[in-house]
Scaffold this active site. Structure first.
Site, PDB file in Angstrom:
ATOM      1  N   ASP A  40      -2.486 -12.595   1.375  1.00  0.00           N
ATOM      2  CA  ASP A  40      -3.789 -13.556   0.259  1.00  0.00           C
ATOM      3  C   ASP A  40      -3.971 -14.437   1.867  1.00  0.00           C
ATOM      4  OD1 ASP A  40      -2.189 -12.081  -1.393  1.00  0.00           O
ATOM      5  OD2 ASP A  40      -3.354 -13.929  -2.299  1.00  0.00           O
TER       6      ASP A  40
ATOM      7  N   CYS B 152       2.166  -4.315  -4.345  1.00  0.00           N
ATOM      8  CA  CYS B 152       1.011  -5.557  -5.348  1.00  0.00           C
ATOM      9  C   CYS B 152      -0.087  -3.558  -5.932  1.00  0.00           C
ATOM     10  CB  CYS B 152       0.928  -6.291  -5.219  1.00  0.00           C
ATOM     11  SG  CYS B 152      -0.606  -7.558  -5.823  1.00  0.00           S
TER      12      CYS B 152
HETATM   13  C1  RUB Z   1      -2.365  -9.948  -5.418  1.00  0.00           C
HETATM   14  C2  RUB Z   1      -1.870  -9.456  -3.537  1.00  0.00           C
HETATM   15  C3  RUB Z   1      -2.377  -8.969  -2.665  1.00  0.00           C
HETATM   16  C4  RUB Z   1      -3.649  -9.662  -1.860  1.00  0.00           C
HETATM   17  C5  RUB Z   1      -4.415  -8.964  -0.944  1.00  0.00           C
HETATM   18  O1  RUB Z   1      -1.606 -10.544  -5.493  1.00  0.00           O
HETATM   19  O2  RUB Z   1      -0.690 -10.614  -3.725  1.00  0.00           O
HETATM   20  O3  RUB Z   1      -1.509  -8.095  -1.941  1.00  0.00           O
HETATM   21  O4  RUB Z   1      -4.320 -10.691  -2.598  1.00  0.00           O
HETATM   22  O5  RUB Z   1      -5.300  -7.838  -1.993  1.00  0.00           O
HETATM   23  P1  RUB Z   1      -2.028 -11.319  -7.396  1.00  0.00           P
HETATM   24  P2  RUB Z   1      -7.144  -7.860  -1.241  1.00  0.00           P
HETATM   25  O6  RUB Z   1      -2.595  -9.537  -8.628  1.00  0.00           O
HETATM   26  O7  RUB Z   1      -1.528 -12.051  -8.035  1.00  0.00           O
HETATM   27  O8  RUB Z   1      -3.874 -11.509  -7.003  1.00  0.00           O
HETATM   28  O9  RUB Z   1      -6.251  -6.622  -0.007  1.00  0.00           O
HETATM   29  O10 RUB Z   1      -7.393  -7.042  -2.101  1.00  0.00           O
HETATM   30  O11 RUB Z   1      -7.124  -8.903  -1.025  1.00  0.00           O
END
Ligand code: RUB
Length: 307
Positions: A189, A120
């Protein structure tokens, strides 16, 4: 359309996405909105925060951001506004400094010459990777595509533009490439009280493949990704998004076909070697202590529950 509705739609449509960015954006939005509220401050802010809260259900960072900002105090509306603005600024500072510290701490776990797999597009995980690179380590990244929304393309571009060699793979090639990987780093998340990780769909399969291949699996997660709600027994809601993100065309209308599109999955703590937070690199078993010592729990307008 008012400021709150516009912001809520940006989160829902994923124009603003990623747990940290969503949290920061919610704090910014509440701060700006507070400046514009003329009367009925408590009621207006409560309604605004509820609308923002109902945008995406899974990332607890949104809940923690809103809870932090909305725990303002004061007698008059003017005092309350001032207190809210100050709290929003504190939260934003927390987001920015935590990412930086996580990068510094996590980079120590990435050795010179490593191949790092990520999934991701996580600002915290990328902070770790970029710090390791900035320290002069010769590293290479394998980034998954992260269907259906392809956040892996964002990761690939961001790291490649930074000067890091990136190999982009389809999600189903994770096990095929695991033998080349020295460490996996993903974001979060939500982290539950029992140390489980909720992150982009596909994360748990990567953790499984990493464990089988004895590749360390690290999570980069700010303390505001830990969920006080799970301490009170709540289960994390996994967002299920529109099937049209997965396919279009005639299959969608076929009476015998169902298309499912969960956006996140759960990785049990047994698959996690380390969680890199801004207060240190901790085992997942320490989640309870992070929640108890670093996150209060207060329901809007309700009783404060002392942990
Ligand atoms: C984003 C996702 C990321 C986490 C952590 O999902 O799963 O791995 O949110 O990101 P989506 P961060 O694209 O569906 O929002 O470290 O930037 O908080």
């Amino acid at each position: 359309m008012n400021m709150i509705e516009e912001a809520a739609r940006k989160i829902e449509s994923m124009e603003v996405r990623g747990a940290a960015r969503i949290a920061r954006f919610a704090a910014e939005t509440l701060k700006e909105y507070a400046k514009s509220v003329k009367t009925n401050f408590d009621e207006e802010m409560r309604r605004a925060s509820e609308r923002l809260m109902n945008t995406r259900p899974t990332a607890v960072s949104l809940f923690n951001a809103i809870n932090y900002v909305m725990s303002y105090s004061g007698e008059s509306d003017e005092e309350k506004r001032e207190s809210l603005i100050k709290r929003a600024e504190e939260f934003i500072e927390w987001v920015d400094t935590a990412r930086e510290k996580i990068g510094r701490i996590g980079a120590k776990r990435i050795m010179d010459g490593s191949t790092v797999m990520t999934h991701c597009n996580s600002s915290a995980a990328l902070s770790v990777i970029k710090h390791a690179f900035d320290e002069g380590k010769d590293i290479r990244v394998i980034a998954t595509e992260s269907r259906p929304r392809h956040q892996g393309y964002l990761t690939t571009k961001e790291l490649a533009d930074y000067g890091i060699d990136v190999t982009l793979i389809v999600d189903s090639a994770v096990r095929y490439f695991m033998k080349e990987v020295d460490v996996v780093v993903v974001g979060a998340d939500t982290i539950t009280v029992n140390g489980a990780l909720i992150n982009k769909i596909g994360t748990s399969q990567i953790a499984l493949a990493a464990k089988e291949a004895r590749v360390p699996f690290m999570v980069a997660a700010e303390t505001y990704k830990f969920s006080p709600k799970t301490l009170l027994g709540e289960l994390v809601v996994i967002e299920e998004r529109d099937a049209r993100e997965v396919i279009d065309g005639e299959l969608l209308d076929h009476p015998k076909v169902t298309v499912r599109n969960p956006a996140f999955d759960v990785t049990p703590r047994d698959y996690i070697d380390l969680i890199i937070t801004e207060i240190g690199a901790i085992p997942p078993e320490m989640a309870y202590i992070v929640i108890r010592d670093h996150l209060g729990y207060r329901e809007f307008g309700g009783e404060e529950i002392t942990l």
